[in-house]
Design an enzyme around this catalytic site. Structure first.
Site, short mmCIF file in Angstrom:
data_model
loop_
_atom_site.label_atom_id
_atom_site.label_comp_id
_atom_site.label_asym_id
_atom_site.label_seq_id
_atom_site.Cartn_x
_atom_site.Cartn_y
_atom_site.Cartn_z
N ASP A 179 110.66 -96.74 -14.36
CA ASP A 179 109.66 -95.71 -14.07
C ASP A 179 109.83 -95.17 -12.66
OD1 ASP A 179 108.46 -95.79 -16.49
OD2 ASP A 179 106.62 -96.78 -15.84
N GLU A 227 74.38 -91.20 -10.78
CA GLU A 227 74.84 -91.15 -9.38
C GLU A 227 75.49 -92.47 -8.96
OE1 GLU A 227 74.69 -88.12 -7.98
OE2 GLU A 227 73.77 -87.60 -9.92
N PRO A 261 84.63 -93.35 -6.25
CA PRO A 261 85.40 -92.58 -5.27
C PRO A 261 85.46 -93.26 -3.90
CG PRO A 261 83.73 -91.21 -6.34
CD PRO A 261 83.45 -92.63 -6.73
C1 4GT Z 1 85.33 -90.43 -9.30
C2 4GT Z 1 85.97 -91.63 -9.45
C3 4GT Z 1 85.27 -92.66 -10.11
C4 4GT Z 1 83.44 -91.24 -10.40
C5 4GT Z 1 87.32 -91.83 -8.89
C6 4GT Z 1 79.61 -93.42 -10.22
C7 4GT Z 1 78.95 -92.47 -11.17
C8 4GT Z 1 81.01 -92.98 -10.02
C9 4GT Z 1 79.98 -91.47 -11.60
C10 4GT Z 1 81.28 -92.05 -11.18
N1 4GT Z 1 84.09 -90.23 -9.77
N2 4GT Z 1 84.02 -92.44 -10.58
N3 4GT Z 1 85.83 -93.87 -10.32
N4 4GT Z 1 87.83 -90.85 -8.12
N5 4GT Z 1 82.19 -91.02 -10.80
O1 4GT Z 1 87.95 -92.85 -9.11
#
Ligand code: 4GT
Length: 271
Positions: free
Chosen positions: A194, A141, A114
């Site tokens: 697209d 995590e 994220p």
């Molecule tokens: C959201 C996204 C992602 C996660 C996203 C590390 C452990 C990240 C869980 C993972 N959440 N990855 N790529 N919004 N969670 O792209």
């Protein structure tokens, strides 16, 4: 009629293509089975089957040596949850880098998180120019910051929300990037058609029956005037974007005729 030499040339390029994928994906993941969701279905499934792309999954768990094949560990500083252990992940990345058939400078290691740069069609296009994408999917995590600094070229997010793991984000990258490759899509549905290719949302679509639930297909689509239909569709795309995603419209430099189509749409909309 095609000549025999033409047919041989065609066959030859097919064979070369199948030994020379346009793009190789290496997915580093604790859940390799998840990736069959892209590799076995639809457009990406066909691209993999025809050799246009390869998708290789590498499980960090296979680079552990302890009895329990441990891939997680506790975070320094405390707090809830676990992190992925560095060593199995690093070994998996190094193994992925050994993929043959690609130049090192066309390899990118991508960590899905994220915190990354938001994926959009522009970034999808840029990624489609690489030869080897190593997609690192986190669980728990996440991963140690030093591994990001030492091994990761780019951090990518698929949107402002939290997933339980990076796999769905990695598969989103595989799907969207593969669609961009020449020959990935069938005959007339080229990627240029697209929506988003020109920054606009799509126009509405209709198929049979002509009347459904008392609702009719817009008359212009039944008329066979292809120019008028193209104009109507562009107007719908402009209007849809204005209604639903005005932020996208602000980024565009509309032509005079597009301005006019949108003005007419707005007038009809308010009427
Ligand atoms: C959201 C996204 C992602 C996660 C996203 C590390 C452990 C990240 C869980 C993972 N959440 N990855 N790529 N919004 N969670 O792209």
């Amino acid at each position: 009629m095609k000549s025999l030499t033409d047919e041989i040339t065609d066959k030859k390029s097919e064979v070369i293509k199948s030994f020379n994928p346009q793009l190789q994906f290496s997915a580093i993941t604790l859940f390799p089975e998840m990736f069959s969701a892209v590799t076995e279905y639809g457009v990406v499934g066909r691209a993999a089957k025809s050799g246009l792309i390869t998708v290789k999954c590498i499980n960090p768990r296979s680079f552990t040596n302890d009895k329990h094949r441990t891939v997680d560990d506790r975070p320094y500083g405390g707090g809830p949850g676990m992190l992925m252990k560095i060593e199995p992940l690093e070994k998996a990345i190094i193994a992925a880098r050994e993929q043959p058939l690609n130049k090192k400078d066309k390899t990118k290691v991508v960590y899905l998180s994220p915190q990354g740069k938001k994926l959009d069609q522009q970034l999808v296009k840029e990624l489609s120019q690489e030869e080897h994408l190593i997609l690192l999917s986190g669980r728990y995590e996440g991963i140690d910051q030093r591994l990001i600094e030492a091994q990761v070229d780019m951090e990518i997010s698929v949107g402002d929300f939290v997933l339980s793991g990076g796999e769905l984000a990695a598969m989103t990258v595989i799907d969207t990037v593969t669609r961009q490759l020449p020959n990935a899509l069938g005959h007339n549905d080229s990627a240029e058609q697209d929506s988003f290719e020109d920054g606009l949302l799509d126009h509405p679509h209709y198929t049979r029956p002509e009347k459904y639930n008392g609702l009719e297909v817009p008359a212009i689509l039944l008329g066979g005037d292809h120019q008028a239909i193209a104009r109507w569709r562009l107007q719908q795309r402009l209007g849809n974007t204005w209604l639903k995603r005005p932020d996208l419209l602000l980024k565009l430099d509309l032509s005079k005729s597009e301005e006019k189509l949108l003005e007419d749409f707005k007038r009809d909309h308010n009427a």
